[in-house]
Design a protein around this motif. Structure first.
Motif, PDB file in Angstrom:
ATOM      1  N   LEU A  25     -48.729  94.057   0.617  1.00  0.00           N
ATOM      2  CA  LEU A  25     -48.896  95.087  -0.496  1.00  0.00           C
ATOM      3  C   LEU A  25     -49.140  96.493   0.381  1.00  0.00           C
ATOM      4  O   LEU A  25     -48.720  97.549  -0.167  1.00  0.00           O
ATOM      5  N   ARG A  26     -49.474  96.541   1.563  1.00  0.00           N
ATOM      6  CA  ARG A  26     -49.632  97.680   2.137  1.00  0.00           C
ATOM      7  C   ARG A  26     -48.381  98.407   2.720  1.00  0.00           C
ATOM      8  O   ARG A  26     -48.125  99.562   2.474  1.00  0.00           O
ATOM      9  N   ASP A  27     -47.469  97.595   2.890  1.00  0.00           N
ATOM     10  CA  ASP A  27     -46.061  97.776   3.063  1.00  0.00           C
ATOM     11  C   ASP A  27     -45.338  98.544   1.832  1.00  0.00           C
ATOM     12  O   ASP A  27     -44.507  99.321   1.888  1.00  0.00           O
ATOM     13  N   LEU A  28     -45.520  97.416   0.704  1.00  0.00           N
ATOM     14  CA  LEU A  28     -44.724  98.030  -0.589  1.00  0.00           C
ATOM     15  C   LEU A  28     -45.538  99.466  -0.865  1.00  0.00           C
ATOM     16  O   LEU A  28     -44.583 100.281  -1.603  1.00  0.00           O
ATOM     17  N   LEU A  29     -46.786  99.524  -0.772  1.00  0.00           N
ATOM     18  CA  LEU A  29     -47.318 100.980  -1.093  1.00  0.00           C
ATOM     19  C   LEU A  29     -46.565 102.205  -0.247  1.00  0.00           C
ATOM     20  O   LEU A  29     -46.395 103.242  -0.789  1.00  0.00           O
ATOM     21  N   ALA A  30     -46.359 101.853   1.074  1.00  0.00           N
ATOM     22  CA  ALA A  30     -45.816 102.985   1.913  1.00  0.00           C
ATOM     23  C   ALA A  30     -44.388 103.161   1.492  1.00  0.00           C
ATOM     24  O   ALA A  30     -43.957 104.274   1.443  1.00  0.00           O
ATOM     25  N   ASP A  31     -43.616 102.209   0.979  1.00  0.00           N
ATOM     26  CA  ASP A  31     -42.255 102.277   0.650  1.00  0.00           C
ATOM     27  C   ASP A  31     -42.174 103.037  -0.601  1.00  0.00           C
ATOM     28  O   ASP A  31     -41.170 103.771  -0.963  1.00  0.00           O
ATOM     29  N   ALA A  33     -44.432 105.500  -1.596  1.00  0.00           N
ATOM     30  CA  ALA A  33     -45.097 106.582  -1.660  1.00  0.00           C
ATOM     31  C   ALA A  33     -43.973 107.768  -2.046  1.00  0.00           C
ATOM     32  O   ALA A  33     -44.460 108.837  -2.456  1.00  0.00           O
ATOM     33  N   PRO A  34     -42.825 107.557  -1.515  1.00  0.00           N
ATOM     34  CA  PRO A  34     -42.053 108.874  -1.711  1.00  0.00           C
ATOM     35  C   PRO A  34     -41.802 109.209  -3.493  1.00  0.00           C
ATOM     36  O   PRO A  34     -41.390 110.235  -3.717  1.00  0.00           O
ATOM     37  N   VAL A  35     -41.854 107.864  -3.989  1.00  0.00           N
ATOM     38  CA  VAL A  35     -41.577 108.045  -5.478  1.00  0.00           C
ATOM     39  C   VAL A  35     -42.765 108.115  -6.292  1.00  0.00           C
ATOM     40  O   VAL A  35     -42.843 109.067  -7.055  1.00  0.00           O
ATOM     41  N   LEU A  36     -43.982 107.421  -5.872  1.00  0.00           N
ATOM     42  CA  LEU A  36     -45.336 107.599  -6.445  1.00  0.00           C
ATOM     43  C   LEU A  36     -46.264 107.965  -5.327  1.00  0.00           C
ATOM     44  O   LEU A  36     -46.460 106.847  -4.717  1.00  0.00           O
ATOM     45  N   PRO A  37     -46.636 109.077  -5.061  1.00  0.00           N
ATOM     46  CA  PRO A  37     -47.599 109.351  -4.166  1.00  0.00           C
ATOM     47  C   PRO A  37     -48.955 108.474  -4.169  1.00  0.00           C
ATOM     48  O   PRO A  37     -49.386 108.628  -5.109  1.00  0.00           O
ATOM     49  N   ASN A  38     -49.061 107.764  -2.995  1.00  0.00           N
ATOM     50  CA  ASN A  38     -50.357 107.074  -3.122  1.00  0.00           C
ATOM     51  C   ASN A  38     -50.847 106.923  -1.641  1.00  0.00           C
ATOM     52  O   ASN A  38     -50.389 107.158  -0.824  1.00  0.00           O
ATOM     53  N   GLU A  39     -52.251 106.621  -1.679  1.00  0.00           N
ATOM     54  CA  GLU A  39     -52.976 106.498  -0.237  1.00  0.00           C
ATOM     55  C   GLU A  39     -53.745 105.430  -0.417  1.00  0.00           C
ATOM     56  O   GLU A  39     -54.749 105.258  -1.052  1.00  0.00           O
ATOM     57  N   LEU A  40     -53.691 104.257   0.632  1.00  0.00           N
ATOM     58  CA  LEU A  40     -54.561 103.175   0.744  1.00  0.00           C
ATOM     59  C   LEU A  40     -55.913 103.899   1.250  1.00  0.00           C
ATOM     60  O   LEU A  40     -55.774 104.177   2.376  1.00  0.00           O
ATOM     61  N   VAL A  41     -56.797 103.565   0.719  1.00  0.00           N
ATOM     62  CA  VAL A  41     -58.335 103.903   0.980  1.00  0.00           C
ATOM     63  C   VAL A  41     -59.349 103.232   1.505  1.00  0.00           C
ATOM     64  O   VAL A  41     -60.334 103.198   2.065  1.00  0.00           O
ATOM     65  N   ALA A  42     -58.885 101.733   1.025  1.00  0.00           N
ATOM     66  CA  ALA A  42     -59.833 100.534   1.416  1.00  0.00           C
ATOM     67  C   ALA A  42     -59.181  99.317   1.072  1.00  0.00           C
ATOM     68  O   ALA A  42     -58.262  99.040   0.550  1.00  0.00           O
ATOM     69  N   GLU A  43     -59.648  98.349   1.813  1.00  0.00           N
ATOM     70  CA  GLU A  43     -59.256  97.099   1.824  1.00  0.00           C
ATOM     71  C   GLU A  43     -60.556  96.008   1.740  1.00  0.00           C
ATOM     72  O   GLU A  43     -61.414  96.467   2.695  1.00  0.00           O
TER      73      GLU A  43
END
Length: 260
Positions: A25-31, A33-43
């Motif tokens: 999921l962390r890798d998908l969120l990074a991929d 990010a250019p389309v939908l800006p997001n930041e992982l803030v907690a796990e």
């Protein structure tokens, strides 16, 4: 130290007891990010740790596994919904047996592992950041459109993906949802469905909403109905839907390339 997220960036928490799933999921969120800006803030590895995390730092959306030790995803979703600033919840699980419970909890979406990037993107796009983009007071958050509707049928509760519905048709107090394979009776009003799914469906008639993606063209009506001049042609099914004279200018502006 609590991460600071820029306005307009979706803050995300991942809750899963399996480290490889969190990495995925962390890798998908990074991929994405250019389309939908997001930041992982907690796990977090379970629901109890997730509650502790959001107590110190609210998040916009939680990507939650269901089968976890100590506190599972269903219990976590219930607890999160009680917060003053509850995050949106997207279940990410290897099992489809919890779908009915999930949608009773009004989760944003229900994703099955292994999650595809486009599927995750579609789910995240339903979530609006909790933080206002400016110093002005934010507009009230509108609930995200549902991804599934429900149909009670002979002692069963059926889940109907909205993406598979070709049209809604009102008849007396019921609304029929038509998919490529069959019809379902819904206990919904057509006006409420139009309000919730207006970006996906177009009104053709006072009793008909059609999926925009299902339209393939229009033809002159052979009916004697003075109100109907055109009929809509649909992908995957031979049925034609009436277009009222009142709605035709709007429909024509949407599908001008089909009109003569």
């Amino acid at each position: 130290m609590i991460p600071v997220v820029s306005p307009g960036v979706l803050s995300v928490m991942i809750v899963d007891d399996e480290a490889p799933a969190r990495v995925r999921l962390r890798d998908l969120l990074a991929d994405l990010a250019p389309v939908l800006p997001n930041e992982l803030v907690a796990e977090a590895e379970n629901g109890l740790l997730a509650l502790a995390a959001v107590a110190s730092r609210p998040v916009d959306v939680a990507l939650v596994d269901i089968q976890m030790p100590r506190m599972d995803g269903i219990a976590l979703a219930r607890r999160l919904s009680e917060l003053a600033q509850p995050p949106a919840v997207i279940f990410v699980t290897a099992f489809d047996a919890y779908a009915v419970q999930a949608f009773e909890l009004n989760v944003v979406d229900y994703l099955l592992k292994p999650v595809r990037a486009q599927r995750l993107l579609a789910a995240l796009q339903k979530v609006r950041p909790l933080r206002p983009p400016t110093s002005r007071s934010p507009a009230p958050l509108q609930p995200a459109a549902r991804s599934h509707l429900t149909c009670h049928e002979r002692g069963r509760l059926l889940l109907i993906p909205v993406a598979g519905i070709i049209y809604f048709k009102a008849d007396l107090k019921y609304v029929t949802a038509r998919t490529r394979d069959r019809e379902y009776l819904l206990d919904e009003s057509l006006s409420h469905l139009e309000q919730e799914f207006g970006e996906q469906f177009l009104r053709l008639h006072r009793s008909v909403l059609v999926a925009r993606e299902a339209l393939v063209g229009f033809e002159k009506s052979g009916s004697d109905d003075a109100e109907t001049q055109w009929q809509a042609m649909l992908r995957d099914i031979p049925e034609r839907l009436p277009v009222s004279r009142r709605q035709w200018p709007l429909v024509k502006s949407f599908a001008h390339h089909f009109a003569p």
